[in-house]
Write a protein that holds these residues in place. Structure first.
Motif, PDB file in Angstrom:
ATOM      1  N   ARG A 290       0.819  -1.219   0.000  1.00  0.00           N
ATOM      2  CA  ARG A 290       0.000   0.000   0.000  1.00  0.00           C
ATOM      3  C   ARG A 290       0.850   1.266   0.000  1.00  0.00           C
ATOM      4  O   ARG A 290       0.491   2.262  -0.620  1.00  0.00           O
ATOM      5  N   ARG A 291       1.980   1.255   0.689  1.00  0.00           N
ATOM      6  CA  ARG A 291       2.821   2.460   0.734  1.00  0.00           C
ATOM      7  C   ARG A 291       3.329   2.828  -0.655  1.00  0.00           C
ATOM      8  O   ARG A 291       3.552   3.994  -0.954  1.00  0.00           O
ATOM      9  N   TRP A 292       3.509   1.822  -1.526  1.00  0.00           N
ATOM     10  CA  TRP A 292       3.983   2.093  -2.872  1.00  0.00           C
ATOM     11  C   TRP A 292       2.887   2.703  -3.743  1.00  0.00           C
ATOM     12  O   TRP A 292       3.176   3.416  -4.693  1.00  0.00           O
ATOM     13  N   LEU A 293       1.644   2.437  -3.405  1.00  0.00           N
ATOM     14  CA  LEU A 293       0.536   3.065  -4.128  1.00  0.00           C
ATOM     15  C   LEU A 293       0.544   4.577  -3.937  1.00  0.00           C
ATOM     16  O   LEU A 293       0.182   5.331  -4.833  1.00  0.00           O
ATOM     17  N   VAL A 294       0.967   5.004  -2.765  1.00  0.00           N
ATOM     18  CA  VAL A 294       1.032   6.439  -2.477  1.00  0.00           C
ATOM     19  C   VAL A 294       2.010   7.123  -3.427  1.00  0.00           C
ATOM     20  O   VAL A 294       1.803   8.273  -3.826  1.00  0.00           O
ATOM     21  N   ALA A 295       3.067   6.413  -3.815  1.00  0.00           N
ATOM     22  CA  ALA A 295       4.077   6.992  -4.708  1.00  0.00           C
ATOM     23  C   ALA A 295       3.655   6.972  -6.180  1.00  0.00           C
ATOM     24  O   ALA A 295       4.326   7.570  -7.010  1.00  0.00           O
ATOM     25  N   ASN A 296       2.549   6.339  -6.509  1.00  0.00           N
ATOM     26  CA  ASN A 296       2.101   6.243  -7.904  1.00  0.00           C
ATOM     27  C   ASN A 296       1.437   7.557  -8.317  1.00  0.00           C
ATOM     28  O   ASN A 296       0.440   7.957  -7.733  1.00  0.00           O
ATOM     29  N   PRO A 297       1.964   8.248  -9.317  1.00  0.00           N
ATOM     30  CA  PRO A 297       1.378   9.530  -9.733  1.00  0.00           C
ATOM     31  C   PRO A 297      -0.017   9.369 -10.329  1.00  0.00           C
ATOM     32  O   PRO A 297      -0.774  10.330 -10.368  1.00  0.00           O
ATOM     33  N   ALA A 298      -0.383   8.167 -10.760  1.00  0.00           N
ATOM     34  CA  ALA A 298      -1.711   7.947 -11.335  1.00  0.00           C
ATOM     35  C   ALA A 298      -2.743   7.525 -10.293  1.00  0.00           C
ATOM     36  O   ALA A 298      -3.901   7.313 -10.630  1.00  0.00           O
ATOM     37  N   ALA A 299      -2.334   7.407  -9.027  1.00  0.00           N
ATOM     38  CA  ALA A 299      -3.276   7.007  -7.978  1.00  0.00           C
ATOM     39  C   ALA A 299      -4.309   8.107  -7.785  1.00  0.00           C
ATOM     40  O   ALA A 299      -3.975   9.279  -7.626  1.00  0.00           O
ATOM     41  N   SER A 300      -5.579   7.687  -7.806  1.00  0.00           N
ATOM     42  CA  SER A 300      -6.665   8.657  -7.657  1.00  0.00           C
ATOM     43  C   SER A 300      -6.779   9.099  -6.195  1.00  0.00           C
ATOM     44  O   SER A 300      -6.341   8.394  -5.284  1.00  0.00           O
TER      45      SER A 300
ATOM     46  N   ARG B 264       1.719   5.358   6.649  1.00  0.00           N
ATOM     47  CA  ARG B 264       1.681   6.671   7.309  1.00  0.00           C
ATOM     48  C   ARG B 264       2.867   7.525   6.873  1.00  0.00           C
ATOM     49  O   ARG B 264       2.719   8.702   6.539  1.00  0.00           O
ATOM     50  N   ARG B 265       4.036   6.948   6.880  1.00  0.00           N
ATOM     51  CA  ARG B 265       5.245   7.683   6.481  1.00  0.00           C
ATOM     52  C   ARG B 265       5.165   8.098   5.020  1.00  0.00           C
ATOM     53  O   ARG B 265       5.539   9.218   4.669  1.00  0.00           O
ATOM     54  N   ALA B 266       4.669   7.211   4.138  1.00  0.00           N
ATOM     55  CA  ALA B 266       4.545   7.536   2.719  1.00  0.00           C
ATOM     56  C   ALA B 266       3.573   8.698   2.525  1.00  0.00           C
ATOM     57  O   ALA B 266       3.828   9.605   1.716  1.00  0.00           O
ATOM     58  N   LEU B 267       2.485   8.696   3.258  1.00  0.00           N
ATOM     59  CA  LEU B 267       1.519   9.794   3.151  1.00  0.00           C
ATOM     60  C   LEU B 267       2.115  11.099   3.683  1.00  0.00           C
ATOM     61  O   LEU B 267       1.878  12.173   3.117  1.00  0.00           O
ATOM     62  N   GLU B 268       2.915  11.022   4.767  1.00  0.00           N
ATOM     63  CA  GLU B 268       3.564  12.226   5.297  1.00  0.00           C
ATOM     64  C   GLU B 268       4.519  12.823   4.258  1.00  0.00           C
ATOM     65  O   GLU B 268       4.545  14.033   4.045  1.00  0.00           O
ATOM     66  N   VAL B 269       5.290  11.946   3.606  1.00  0.00           N
ATOM     67  CA  VAL B 269       6.232  12.407   2.580  1.00  0.00           C
ATOM     68  C   VAL B 269       5.462  13.061   1.450  1.00  0.00           C
ATOM     69  O   VAL B 269       5.837  14.129   0.957  1.00  0.00           O
ATOM     70  N   LEU B 270       4.368  12.429   1.030  1.00  0.00           N
ATOM     71  CA  LEU B 270       3.562  12.971  -0.063  1.00  0.00           C
ATOM     72  C   LEU B 270       2.979  14.327   0.320  1.00  0.00           C
ATOM     73  O   LEU B 270       3.041  15.288  -0.457  1.00  0.00           O
ATOM     74  N   LEU B 271       2.456  14.432   1.529  1.00  0.00           N
ATOM     75  CA  LEU B 271       1.853  15.695   1.965  1.00  0.00           C
ATOM     76  C   LEU B 271       2.911  16.775   2.186  1.00  0.00           C
ATOM     77  O   LEU B 271       2.693  17.936   1.858  1.00  0.00           O
ATOM     78  N   ASP B 272       4.078  16.385   2.735  1.00  0.00           N
ATOM     79  CA  ASP B 272       5.158  17.360   2.913  1.00  0.00           C
ATOM     80  C   ASP B 272       5.655  17.850   1.563  1.00  0.00           C
ATOM     81  O   ASP B 272       5.935  19.036   1.384  1.00  0.00           O
TER      82      ASP B 272
END
Length: 155
Positions: free
Chosen positions: A105-115, A131-139
């Motif tokens: 699931r954390r790798w899905l956060v890194a997918n630019p095509a993820a809705s 959680r960490r992947a989402l924090e990185v994405l939001l930061d």
């Protein structure tokens, strides 16, 4: 004991056939013959002519043909991190990864095509590193907006 002796040509009364019974017996016999001829013709007992052999293709042969065999099935799909981050991956596969593969699931956060709906589902489902992947994405999203907002505030 005073019974008269019956004529031996006639037989017993229950063995006698009336005219109707005899004609029915002939019909049954002719029907049986017709059925036997039909079965012989259908089963190939009738002798084929030489030109029939030339026209006949061997499609009724029991031997398997190479071109008739179906290809082997594709191997089962094994989700990977690369598949989860690839923008070309079908959205239905991304959703399947979100539902069934918590470690990816954390790798899905890194997918630019993820809705956004997929990212929301991933955040609610959680999993290792989500959680960490989402924090990185939001930061990362906040850093991109910060210079713009600060430059527009200064201007």
């Amino acid at each position: 004991m005073n019974q008269p002796i019956k004529d031996s040509r006639r037989g017993h009364g229950h063995h006698r056939r009336s005219g109707r019974d005899r004609s029915q017996g002939r019909r049954e016999s002719s029907a049986a013959k017709r059925m036997a001829r039909l079965m012989t013709a259908v089963s190939g007992g009738s002798r084929p002519r030489a030109e029939d052999n030339l026209k006949r293709d061997n499609s009724d042969s029991l031997e398997p043909k190479a071109e008739v065999r179906a290809p082997p099935p594709e191997p089962p799909l094994v989700p990977t991190a690369l598949m989860a981050t690839d923008p070309e991956t079908d959205p239905s596969i991304l959703w399947a990864i979100a539902r069934e593969e918590p470690q990816l699931r954390r790798w899905l956060v890194a997918n630019p095509a993820a809705s956004p709906a997929l990212l929301e589902a991933v955040s609610q489902l959680g999993g290792p590193g989500v959680r960490r992947a989402l924090e990185v994405l939001l930061d990362e999203g906040n850093e991109n907006q910060s210079p713009l907002s600060s430059s527009t505030a200064k201007a």
